[in-house]
Design an enzyme around this catalytic site. Structure first.
Site, PDB file in Angstrom:
ATOM      1  N   ASP A  25      13.255  -0.495  -7.381  1.00 51.04           N
ATOM      2  CA  ASP A  25      11.709  -0.089  -7.446  1.00 51.04           C
ATOM      3  C   ASP A  25      11.992   1.455  -7.586  1.00 51.04           C
ATOM      4  O   ASP A  25      10.931   2.065  -6.941  1.00 51.04           O
ATOM      5  CB  ASP A  25      11.387  -0.398  -6.198  1.00 51.04           C
ATOM      6  N   LEU A  62       1.524  10.111   5.501  1.00 55.33           N
ATOM      7  CA  LEU A  62       2.232  10.506   4.322  1.00 55.33           C
ATOM      8  C   LEU A  62       2.065   9.707   3.358  1.00 55.33           C
ATOM      9  O   LEU A  62       2.309   9.958   2.011  1.00 55.33           O
ATOM     10  CB  LEU A  62       3.622  10.715   4.834  1.00 55.33           C
ATOM     11  N   GLY A  63       1.954   8.334   3.585  1.00 54.19           N
ATOM     12  CA  GLY A  63       1.766   7.483   2.355  1.00 54.19           C
ATOM     13  C   GLY A  63       1.607   5.805   2.959  1.00 54.19           C
ATOM     14  O   GLY A  63       1.837   5.722   4.046  1.00 54.19           O
ATOM     15  N   THR A  64       1.191   5.069   2.132  1.00 50.87           N
ATOM     16  CA  THR A  64       0.804   3.831   2.164  1.00 50.87           C
ATOM     17  C   THR A  64       1.590   2.801   1.198  1.00 50.87           C
ATOM     18  O   THR A  64       1.275   3.057  -0.002  1.00 50.87           O
ATOM     19  CB  THR A  64      -0.783   3.323   2.239  1.00 50.87           C
ATOM     20  N   GLY A  65       2.136   1.985   1.665  1.00 46.81           N
ATOM     21  CA  GLY A  65       2.813   0.858   0.728  1.00 46.81           C
ATOM     22  C   GLY A  65       2.288  -0.506   0.837  1.00 46.81           C
ATOM     23  O   GLY A  65       1.211  -0.833   1.354  1.00 46.81           O
ATOM     24  N   GLY A  66       3.136  -1.539   0.345  1.00 43.97           N
ATOM     25  CA  GLY A  66       2.673  -2.871   0.200  1.00 43.97           C
ATOM     26  C   GLY A  66       2.113  -3.453   1.583  1.00 43.97           C
ATOM     27  O   GLY A  66       1.298  -3.970   1.831  1.00 43.97           O
ATOM     28  N   ASN A 122       2.609   1.712   6.518  1.00 45.56           N
ATOM     29  CA  ASN A 122       2.073   2.989   6.472  1.00 45.56           C
ATOM     30  C   ASN A 122       3.239   3.995   7.128  1.00 45.56           C
ATOM     31  O   ASN A 122       4.001   3.593   7.625  1.00 45.56           O
ATOM     32  CB  ASN A 122       1.120   3.347   7.416  1.00 45.56           C
ATOM     33  N   VAL A 123       3.502   5.149   6.458  1.00 48.88           N
ATOM     34  CA  VAL A 123       4.450   6.238   6.843  1.00 48.88           C
ATOM     35  C   VAL A 123       3.650   7.099   7.291  1.00 48.88           C
ATOM     36  O   VAL A 123       2.825   8.003   6.575  1.00 48.88           O
ATOM     37  CB  VAL A 123       5.361   6.532   5.844  1.00 48.88           C
ATOM     38  N   LYS A 176       7.894   4.879   9.741  1.00 43.39           N
ATOM     39  CA  LYS A 176       7.210   3.786   8.988  1.00 43.39           C
ATOM     40  C   LYS A 176       6.931   2.788   9.909  1.00 43.39           C
ATOM     41  O   LYS A 176       7.739   2.346  10.475  1.00 43.39           O
ATOM     42  CB  LYS A 176       8.309   3.322   7.741  1.00 43.39           C
TER      43      LYS A 176
END
EC number: 2.7.11.10
Length: 743
Positions: free
Chosen positions: A144, A21-25, A28-29, A44
Site C-alpha cells: 500500500d 494527524l490522519g484518518t485511515g480505513g 485515527n492517528v 493510532k
C-alpha cells in the site's frame, strides 16, 4: 480493559491530545504531548468495530512495527501506561512523530503542481528505496505504498522520508483486497487488481508510480480516469512505456519518456526514464529487471543514479545551465575543455566560481565542483564567467512557452474545460516560478561575482599596505641617508685644508647623493595610492547599490497570484464548468516584463562589478612591480650607506695614523705629529676631583679606587699613542692603500 475512543483535546494522565494527524480505513492517528517532559508521540487508535480478520490485521501491524528498526521506516514505541487499554477490542499503536506531514501534503502545494525539485526527487528515491529494500529483506511486502503513507521528518537540516502504515502487509487476506483498498487503488500493481499471485514486485509498481508523480505532478497512466477504467486500457502498453495520456480526440497515447515540464536535468531524466521502465513493467515477473549481483536490477540502477557526480554550471554570459557527468578522477582542465565545446568560451578565459566567490583550484580534480551528500541542480551551482568580457549584455530571451501556454496567450478568452484548464494553469504556475528562479540563480551568480571582487579587493588592500609600508621605510632611509651624507660632505670640506683629501672619494659620495635622488622616485606611489582609494570607493558604492540586493519582489508577488488562481480552480467541479485564462495570461505577461526589468538592472550592475575587478587585476602587477622597485632601491641605498660607512671608518683609521705626523708641521700630511702624552687630567685635576668628591662626602675607599682606575686608563692610552707613533715612522700617507674607493 476497554474504553471509548479518545476525543479531540482529551487528556490521558500527563498526555494531552494536540492534533489529529490522519484518518485511515479503521483508525485515527493523533498527536499527544507529555506535559511534564514535552515528549511527542503519534498514537493510532481504532475508530470502528472490526471483524475478526481486521482485528488480526490490526494486531499484526503492531507486531510487525515493533520488530522493525530502520531510518526510513517509522518506529514503533511504547504506549504510555495511561493509554494502555483496548479500544474496539484492539490496543493502541504508539509511533515516533514526524512533524513534516505526509508526501501528499507536499505534492498538493501549488508550487509542486508540475513536480518536486530534483533534489527532493532524488532524496525521496534514496530514502523510500532504502526502506523498501529493508522491508523486503525482512520478508515484508507493504502493498500500500502511496504518498499518504510516506511521512517527512527534519533531521540535522535534511528531510528524511519514512514509510508508515503496515496494516496491509504480506500476510493480509487477499480475497478482501479490492474492498479494503478503496480510495488507494491508483497505486496498486495490476496483479492485485486481478487477484493473481504476487511477490515483492507489487511494491516496485507502487514505488515507480509514486516517483513518477513526484517528478511530473500527476500519476503516469491516465490519472484523470478511475482505476478500473484505465486498467483495461493500460494493460496493452509496451514494456518501455512509462506514461499514457488522452488526446482531445479521446485517443490514448503512450510514451517512453517523462512529460514536460519537470524539474530534472537532462542527464538525470535519461537515467530515470530507464529506471522507471523497470518499475512500471506490466509483467510482474519482468518488473524490477531481475537479479543483478544478488540484488534486483532496479535497485542497482537506482544506486548508480544516486551516486552520479553531476556538476551544474550556469553560464552568466547566456543565462543557460550546462550539466556535466563527471568521470572518476576527471581533471578540471578536462572539464573546462568540455565546457569550451558547449559554450564557446576558451579554457584560458573561463572563470569558474563557487557560491561564496571562491575560484576553482586548477590543481584539484573536477569533483571539487560537487558537494558531498548534496544532490540536484537546484541545491548548488557553479558560475561561469568569461574573463575576456567585462560588459554582459543581458537580459536574455525568456523561457520558451509550451504549446498549451502559447495557445492561451494567443487567445486568453478561449473557454476550456476545467480538467484541461488545470493542466494548462499548472504549467503557467511552473513557468512563472521558473522565471523567478532564473532570476534568483543569476542574482546568486552576481553575488558570487561580488564576493570574488571583495576577495580581490582584500588582496589589493594587502598589497597596497605592503607598498605603502615599503615606500615609507624607503622614504625614512632616504631622509637619513641624505642628511648623513650632507653632514659627511660638510665635515669632509672642513678638514680638507689640514686633514685628508681624495677627489675620487668625494666624486663617489656625490654620485651616491645623485643616485639617492633617483631612488626616491621609486618610492613615489601617490598616483597608485589615489587609484586604489578610488577603487575602494567604487566598490563600497557597488555594495550599497540597490542592485546588490534582490529585486525579485514583484516576481514573487506575481508567483503568489498565479498560485492563488490555480488553488481557486482546483476544487471546481470538472463536469459543469468552463473558464477562460484572462487573469492567468495577465500574470504571465507581467512576469516576463518584470523579469526583463530586473535582469537589465542585474546585468548592468554585474558589468560594473566585473569592470571594477578588471581594474584590480590590471593594478596588481603594477603594485607588485612598484614594490619590487622600492625593494631594489632600498637594497641599493643600504649598500651605498654600508660602503660609505666603510670609507668613513677607513678614513678614521688614516686619521689616527696621521695624527702623530702633525708634530712635524701643520701643512705636511706625511710628517708624524707628536701628540701630548698626557691626555688625561694632571695632578691639579686629580686634586680638584678629590676636593669635589670630598665636598660631597664620598668615602675615601671610592675616591682611591677612582684615582687608581684613572691612572690605569692614562697608562693604557699613552701606550697606544706610542705604538701609533712607531707605526707612522714605518709608513707614510702616500703609501696607504686607497683601492677600497673602487669597491
Amino acid at each position: 480493559m476497554e474504553k471509548p475512543p479518545v476525543q479531540h483535546g482529551a487528556v490521558c494522565g500527563p498526555w494531552d491530545m494536540k492534533d489529529r494527524l490522519g484518518t485511515g480505513g479503521f483508525g485515527n492517528v493523533c498527536l499527544y504531548q507529555n506535559r511534564e517532559t514535552g515528549e511527542l508521540k503519534a498514537i493510532k487508535s481504532c475508530r470502528l468495530e472490526l471483524s475478526m480478520k481486521n482485528k488480526e490485521r490490526w494486531c499484526q501491524e503492531i507486531q510487525i512495527m515493533k520488530r522493525l528498526n530502520h531510518p526510513n521506516v517509522v518506529k514503533a514505541c511504547e504506549v504510555p501506561p495511561e493509554m494502555d487499554f483496548l479500544v474496539n477490542d484492539v490496543p493502541h499503536l504508539a509511533m515516533e512523530y514526524c512533524a513534516g506531514g505526509d508526501l501528499r501534503k507536499l505534492l498538493n502545494k501549488p508550487e509542486n503542481c508540475c513536480g518536486l525539485k530534483e533534489s527532493q526527487v532524488l532524496n525521496l528515491m534514496s530514502d523510500i528505496g532504502s526502506g523498501i529494500q529493508y522491508l523486503h529483506e525482512k520478508r515484508i511486502i507493504h502493498r500500500d505504498l502511496k504518498p499518504e503513507n510516506i511521512v517527512l521528518q527534519e533531521c540535522n537540516g535534511k528531510t528524511v522520508h519514512k514509510i508508515i502504515d503496515l496494516g496491509y502487509a504480506k500476510d493480509l487476506d487477499q480475497g478482501s483486497l479490492c474492498t479494503s483498498f478503496v480510495g488507494t487503488l491508483q497505486y496498486l500493481a495490476p496483479e492485485l487488481f486481478e487477484n493473481k499471485p504476487y511477490s515483492v514486485t507489487v511494491d516496485y509498481w507502487s514505488f515507480g508510480t509514486m516517483v513518477f508523480e513526484c517528478i511530473a505532478g500527476f500519476r503516469p497512466f491516465l490519472h484523470n480516469m478511475q482505476p478500473f477504467t484505465w486498467h483495461e486500457k493500460i494493460k496493452k502498453k509496451d514494456h518501455k512505456h512509462i506514461y499514457a495520456y488522452e488526446e482531445m480526440s479521446g485517443e490514448i497515447r503512450f510514451s517512453s519518456y517523462l512529460p514536460q515540464p519537470n524539474n530534472l536535468c537532462s542527464i538525470i531524466v535519461d537515467k530515470i526514464e530507464t529506471w522507471l521502465q523497470l518499475l512500471l513493467n506490466w509483467d510482474p515477473i519482468q518488473r524490477g529487471g531481475g537479479m543483478d549481483c544478488g540484488r534486483p536490477q532496479c535497485f542497482v540502477l537506482m544506486d548508480q543514479i544516486l551516486n552520479l557526480k553531476i556538476v551544474h554550471i550556469l553560464n552568466m554570459t547566456s543565462a543557460k545551465i550546462h550539466s556535466f557527468h563527471l568521470q572518476p578522477e576527471e581533471s578540471l582542465h578536462t572539464l573546462q575543455s568540455r565546457i569550451e565545446t558547449e559554450t564557446g568560451i576558451s579554457t584560458c578565459n573561463q572563470e569558474l566560481l563557487l557560491e561564496m566567490g571562491v575560484s576553482l583550484d586548477p590543481r584539484k580534480p573536477a569533483s571539487q565542483c560537487v558537494i558531498d551528500g548534496v544532490k540536484g541542480w537546484d541545491s548548488y551551482m557553479v558560475y561561469l564567467f568569461d574573463k575576456s568580457k567585462t560588459v554582459y549584455e543581458g537580459p536574455f530571451q525568456s523561457r520558451s512557452l509550451s504549446e498549451c501556454l502559447n495557445y492561451i496567450v494567443q487567445d486568453s478568452k478561449v473557454q476550456l474545460p476545467i480538467p484541461q484548464l488545470r493542466k494548462v494553469w499548472a504549467e503557467a504556475v511552473h513557468y512563472v516560478s521558473g522565471l523567478k528562479e532564473d532570476y534568483s540563480r543569476l542574482f546568486q551568480g552576481q553575488r558570487a561575482a561580488m564576493l570574488s571582487l571583495l576577495r580581490f579587493n582584500t588582496n589589493l588592500t594587502k598589497m597596497k599596505n605592503t607598498m605603502v609600508s615599503a615606500s615609507q621605510q624607503l622614504g625614512a632611509k632616504l631622509q637619513f641617508f641624505k642628511r648623513s651624507i650632507e653632514i659627511d660632505l660638510e665635515r669632509y670640506s672642513d678638514q680638507m685644508a689640514y686633514g685628508i683629501s681624495s677627489e675620487k672619494m668625494l666624486r663617489a659620495w656625490k654620485e651616491m647623493e645623485d643616485k639617492a635622488v633617483c631612488f626616491g622616485k621609486a618610492g613615489k606611489i601617490h598616483f597608485l595610492d589615489e587609484t586604489i582609494m578610488g577603487l575602494h570607493t567604487e566598490i563600497v558604492e557597488l555594495q550599497k547599490s540597490p542592485c546588490a540586493r534582490r529585486q525579485g519582489d514583484v516576481m514573487e508577488h506575481l508567483e503568489q497570484r498565479a498560485m492563488e488562481l490555480y488553488k481557486q480552480l482546483k476544487p471546481r467541479s470538472p463536469d459543469k464548468a468552463y473558464s477562460d485564462s484572462t487573469e492567468m495570461v495577465k500574470i504571465l505577461v507581467q512576469t516576463v516584463q518584470g523579469q526583463d526589468r530586473v535582469l537589465k538592472e542585474l546585468f548592468g550592475h554585474l558589468s560594473k562589478l566585473l569592470g571594477c575587478k578588471q581594474k584590480i587585476i590590471d593594478l596588481l602587477p603594477q603594485i607588485e612591480m612598484t614594490v619590487n622597485n622600492i625593494k631594489e632601491a632600498d637594497s641599493s641605498l643600504m649598500q651605498m650607506q654600508a660602503k660609505r660607512q666603510r670609507e668613513i671608518w677607513h678614513l678614521l683609521k688614516i686619521a689616527c695614523t696621521q695624527s702623530s705626523a702633525r708634530s712635524l708641521g701643520p701643512a705636511s700630511v706625511e710628517t708624524p705629529i707628536t701628540p701630548r702624552t698626557s691626555a688625561w687630567p694632571d695632578q691639579s685635576s686629580s686634586q680638584a676631583l678629590f676636593s669635589m668628591l670630598t665636598t660631597k662626602d664620598k668615602s675615601r675607599e671610592i675616591l682611591r679606587h677612582t684615582i687608581d682606575k684613572n691612572s690605569d686608563y692614562q697608562k693604557l692610552l699613552s701606550s697606544l699613542i706610542l705604538q701609533t707613533q712607531t707605526t707612522m715612522e714605518q709608513n707614510s700617507l702616500m703609501s696607504l692603500d686607497f683601492s677600497w674607493l673602487n669597491k
